[in-house]
Scaffold this active site. Structure first.
Site, PDB file in Angstrom:
ATOM      1  N   HIS A  13      26.877  34.748  -8.287  1.00 54.78           N
ATOM      2  CA  HIS A  13      26.747  33.654  -9.254  1.00 54.78           C
ATOM      3  C   HIS A  13      25.255  33.370  -9.463  1.00 54.78           C
ATOM      4  O   HIS A  13      24.485  33.307  -8.513  1.00 54.78           O
ATOM      5  CB  HIS A  13      27.470  32.412  -8.743  1.00 54.78           C
ATOM      6  CG  HIS A  13      27.125  31.196  -9.532  1.00 54.78           C
ATOM      7  ND1 HIS A  13      27.348  31.129 -10.894  1.00 54.78           N
ATOM      8  CD2 HIS A  13      26.540  30.020  -9.178  1.00 54.78           C
ATOM      9  CE1 HIS A  13      26.924  29.955 -11.322  1.00 54.78           C
ATOM     10  NE2 HIS A  13      26.427  29.266 -10.309  1.00 54.78           N
ATOM     11  N   CYS A  55      31.398  26.731 -10.583  1.00 52.24           N
ATOM     12  CA  CYS A  55      30.659  28.005 -10.596  1.00 52.24           C
ATOM     13  C   CYS A  55      31.395  29.116  -9.852  1.00 52.24           C
ATOM     14  O   CYS A  55      31.080  30.288 -10.025  1.00 52.24           O
ATOM     15  CB  CYS A  55      29.266  27.816 -10.005  1.00 52.24           C
ATOM     16  SG  CYS A  55      28.254  26.751 -11.022  1.00 52.24           S
ATOM     17  N   ASN A  57      21.938  29.359 -15.680  1.00 50.76           N
ATOM     18  CA  ASN A  57      23.211  29.226 -14.964  1.00 50.76           C
ATOM     19  C   ASN A  57      24.304  28.882 -15.977  1.00 50.76           C
ATOM     20  O   ASN A  57      24.353  27.758 -16.477  1.00 50.76           O
ATOM     21  CB  ASN A  57      23.074  28.128 -13.901  1.00 50.76           C
ATOM     22  CG  ASN A  57      24.358  27.883 -13.132  1.00 50.76           C
ATOM     23  OD1 ASN A  57      25.413  28.397 -13.482  1.00 50.76           O
ATOM     24  ND2 ASN A  57      24.259  27.079 -12.082  1.00 50.76           N
TER      25      ASN A  57
HETATM   26  O1  UT7 Z   1      25.530  26.475  -9.763  1.00 46.89           O
HETATM   27  C1  UT7 Z   1      25.831  25.539  -8.777  1.00 46.89           C
HETATM   28  C2  UT7 Z   1      24.936  25.678  -7.632  1.00 46.89           C
HETATM   29  N1  UT7 Z   1      23.627  25.240  -7.975  1.00 46.89           N
HETATM   30  C3  UT7 Z   1      22.616  25.615  -7.241  1.00 46.89           C
HETATM   31  O2  UT7 Z   1      22.820  26.378  -6.320  1.00 46.89           O
HETATM   32  C4  UT7 Z   1      21.254  25.078  -7.560  1.00 46.89           C
HETATM   33  C5  UT7 Z   1      20.509  24.918  -6.277  1.00 46.89           C
HETATM   34  N2  UT7 Z   1      19.231  24.268  -6.361  1.00 46.89           N
HETATM   35  C6  UT7 Z   1      18.140  24.740  -6.998  1.00 46.89           C
HETATM   36  O3  UT7 Z   1      18.202  25.711  -7.706  1.00 46.89           O
HETATM   37  C7  UT7 Z   1      16.822  24.092  -6.714  1.00 46.89           C
HETATM   38  O4  UT7 Z   1      16.979  23.199  -5.651  1.00 46.89           O
HETATM   39  C8  UT7 Z   1      16.160  23.361  -7.917  1.00 46.89           C
HETATM   40  C9  UT7 Z   1      15.701  24.369  -8.945  1.00 46.89           C
HETATM   41  C10 UT7 Z   1      17.156  22.390  -8.524  1.00 46.89           C
HETATM   42  C11 UT7 Z   1      14.944  22.599  -7.438  1.00 46.89           C
HETATM   43  O5  UT7 Z   1      14.021  23.491  -6.833  1.00 46.89           O
HETATM   44  P1  UT7 Z   1      13.406  23.168  -5.390  1.00 46.89           P
HETATM   45  O6  UT7 Z   1      12.483  24.258  -5.109  1.00 46.89           O
HETATM   46  O7  UT7 Z   1      14.571  22.969  -4.448  1.00 46.89           O
HETATM   47  O8  UT7 Z   1      12.620  21.849  -5.640  1.00 46.89           O
HETATM   48  P2  UT7 Z   1      12.813  20.450  -4.934  1.00 46.89           P
HETATM   49  O9  UT7 Z   1      14.088  19.797  -5.378  1.00 46.89           O
HETATM   50  O10 UT7 Z   1      12.597  20.631  -3.468  1.00 46.89           O
HETATM   51  O11 UT7 Z   1      11.594  19.650  -5.556  1.00 46.89           O
HETATM   52  C12 UT7 Z   1      10.239  20.003  -5.281  1.00 46.89           C
HETATM   53  C13 UT7 Z   1       9.361  19.212  -6.234  1.00 46.89           C
HETATM   54  C14 UT7 Z   1       9.742  17.746  -6.342  1.00 46.89           C
HETATM   55  O12 UT7 Z   1       8.553  16.989  -6.470  1.00 46.89           O
HETATM   56  P3  UT7 Z   1       7.987  16.149  -5.216  1.00 46.89           P
HETATM   57  O13 UT7 Z   1       9.096  15.213  -4.826  1.00 46.89           O
HETATM   58  O14 UT7 Z   1       7.698  17.190  -4.166  1.00 46.89           O
HETATM   59  O15 UT7 Z   1       6.783  15.490  -5.782  1.00 46.89           O
HETATM   60  C15 UT7 Z   1      10.503  17.686  -7.649  1.00 46.89           C
HETATM   61  O16 UT7 Z   1      10.421  16.412  -8.262  1.00 46.89           O
HETATM   62  O17 UT7 Z   1       9.477  19.763  -7.551  1.00 46.89           O
HETATM   63  C16 UT7 Z   1       9.752  18.708  -8.474  1.00 46.89           C
HETATM   64  N3  UT7 Z   1      10.528  19.222  -9.584  1.00 46.89           N
HETATM   65  C17 UT7 Z   1       9.963  19.751 -10.681  1.00 46.89           C
HETATM   66  N4  UT7 Z   1       8.678  19.934 -11.035  1.00 46.89           N
HETATM   67  C18 UT7 Z   1       8.437  20.502 -12.226  1.00 46.89           C
HETATM   68  C19 UT7 Z   1      11.873  19.288  -9.700  1.00 46.89           C
HETATM   69  N5  UT7 Z   1      12.199  19.831 -10.883  1.00 46.89           N
HETATM   70  C20 UT7 Z   1      11.038  20.138 -11.501  1.00 46.89           C
HETATM   71  C21 UT7 Z   1      10.723  20.720 -12.750  1.00 46.89           C
HETATM   72  N6  UT7 Z   1       9.411  20.895 -13.059  1.00 46.89           N
HETATM   73  N7  UT7 Z   1      11.670  21.128 -13.608  1.00 46.89           N
END
Ligand code: UT7
Length: 331
Positions: A258, A117, A288
């Site tokens: 990015h 990225c 992305n």
């Molecule tokens: O380009 C390279 C660099 N990439 C990045 O910088 C990406 C960075 N990360 C992110 O954008 C975010 O961390 C994500 C979008 C991937 C995830 O969002 P988050 O707010 O960090 O969620 P989380 O990983 O803390 O998960 C919170 C909850 C979890 O459920 P539990 O364990 O609390 O029950 C996940 O399983 O949200 C759940 N979850 C979802 N729920 C509905 C994760 N993905 C989804 C989804 N729909 N698509």
């Protein structure tokens, strides 16, 4: 004396097929509301072989458009640098395929560069260094990726994020008197490489008949850790670059970060004290697009008239490696 480096022309190209949040609701356990609130993404584009939309196709289409719009002779390009994490083939690289598709006959140097990225920022600064030193004069810089190929559409943590696309910028020593790339800073931390990785498909773990069904051929991400690192590093690296070129934050007209997650972009701007309306984004419509996020946002900002000649623009990126980089330029 070193050469000045101007951006002569830019263009973008995206695949036709749109994958919406409603489509993803049918594929994994997620909702449009969750995706919009947690990422800012509503839809993304997905490449198709039927439409000839692999990274070199998208890049060549964007490059043709960019060059035609300023009536630029392709054979005066003396370098092609393509940032990509998802080349059409292991060999030849995307830059060589683009050289062929543009019909260049001048045998100019060309190569791919892999910094995920952050790739476009690395490629842009490599081209700038070549031009400033007088080694090259007209360099086509490309960011092109089809990360959908490495996306697991059963993994709701990642499949909501990625889309495909390409953006190009032609950098030149042919100065218009105003434009110049003022400086950059680049960094990496291989110790945290496991934050974003693809295990199978390279030399260490080739795809074989025994593992062809394994989901280890897809990209995996430790989302929360990546998020935290991205916010911190993009803020620090941006401020370092602005200071290095002798400017102040209030001198910057536009920030092009990015596009990984809208909440990352908002957090970076907020922590820096940078106005959010001066942050250029296309994540809502394209997700992305890996190395293509910055050049496609740059192109959009120039085309819709936000970015004007003489204004200061900051690029900042963070991605797999881990890798990062920022640039300040006067457009
Ligand atoms: O380009 C390279 C660099 N990439 C990045 O910088 C990406 C960075 N990360 C992110 O954008 C975010 O961390 C994500 C979008 C991937 C995830 O969002 P988050 O707010 O960090 O969620 P989380 O990983 O803390 O998960 C919170 C909850 C979890 O459920 P539990 O364990 O609390 O029950 C996940 O399983 O949200 C759940 N979850 C979802 N729920 C509905 C994760 N993905 C989804 C989804 N729909 N698509």
């Amino acid at each position: 004396m070193t050469n000045k480096v101007s951006i002569l022309t830019t263009a973008s190209c995206f695949p036709k097929k749109i994958l919406t949040n409603a489509d993803l609701e049918k594929m994994v356990e997620t909702t449009d509301q969750w995706i919009v609130e947690r990422t800012g993404i509503r839809e993304r584009r997905i490449a198709s072989a039927d439409e000839e939309e692999w990274p070199s196709d998208l890049a060549a289409r964007a490059a043709k458009k960019a060059l035609e719009e300023i009536d630029f002779d392709p054979n005066t390009i003396d370098g092609i640098i393509c940032a990509t994490m998802t080349p059409d083939y292991p060999a030849p690289g995307v830059a060589y395929l683009v050289q062929k598709k543009l019909g260049l006959t001048n045998q100019c140097m060309a190569f791919d560069l892999g910094a995920a990225c952050s790739g476009f920022v690395y490629a842009f600064n490599t081209a700038t260094s070549y031009i400033k030193s007088g080694f090259l004069h007209n360099v086509l810089v490309i960011g092109s990726d089809c990360t959908s190929v490495y996306t697991d559409y059963r993994d709701r943590n990642t499949c909501i994020l990625f889309g495909d696309g390409a953006g190009v910028a032609l950098l030149s020593s042919r100065s218009d008197g105003q434009g110049d790339v003022l400086g950059f800073s680049l960094g990496a931390n291989g110790h945290n490489g496991s934050f974003i990785s693809v295990k199978n498909g390279g030399c260490a773990h080739p795809i074989t008949k025994d593992n062809v069904e394994d989901r280890d051929r897809f990209l995996r991400m430790q989302g929360r850790e990546t998020f935290k690192n991205a916010v911190k590093v993009m803020e620090e690296n941006s401020l370092e670059t602005i200071a290095r070129v002798g400017l102040k934050l209030e001198d910057i007209h536009w920030m092009i970060p990015h596009q990984a997650n809208k909440r990352i972009l908002e957090a970076v701007a907020q922590r820096m004290g940078f106005p959010s309306e001066k942050v250029i984004m296309n994540i809502e419509r394209f997700g992305n697009t890996t190395a293509a996020t910055i050049p496609t946002c740059l192109d959009e900002g120039i085309r819709d008239g936000r970015i004007q000649r003489g204004q200061y623009v900051l690029f900042t990126a963070f991605g797999a490696g881990l890798s990062w980089g920022s640039t300040v330029l006067r457009y």
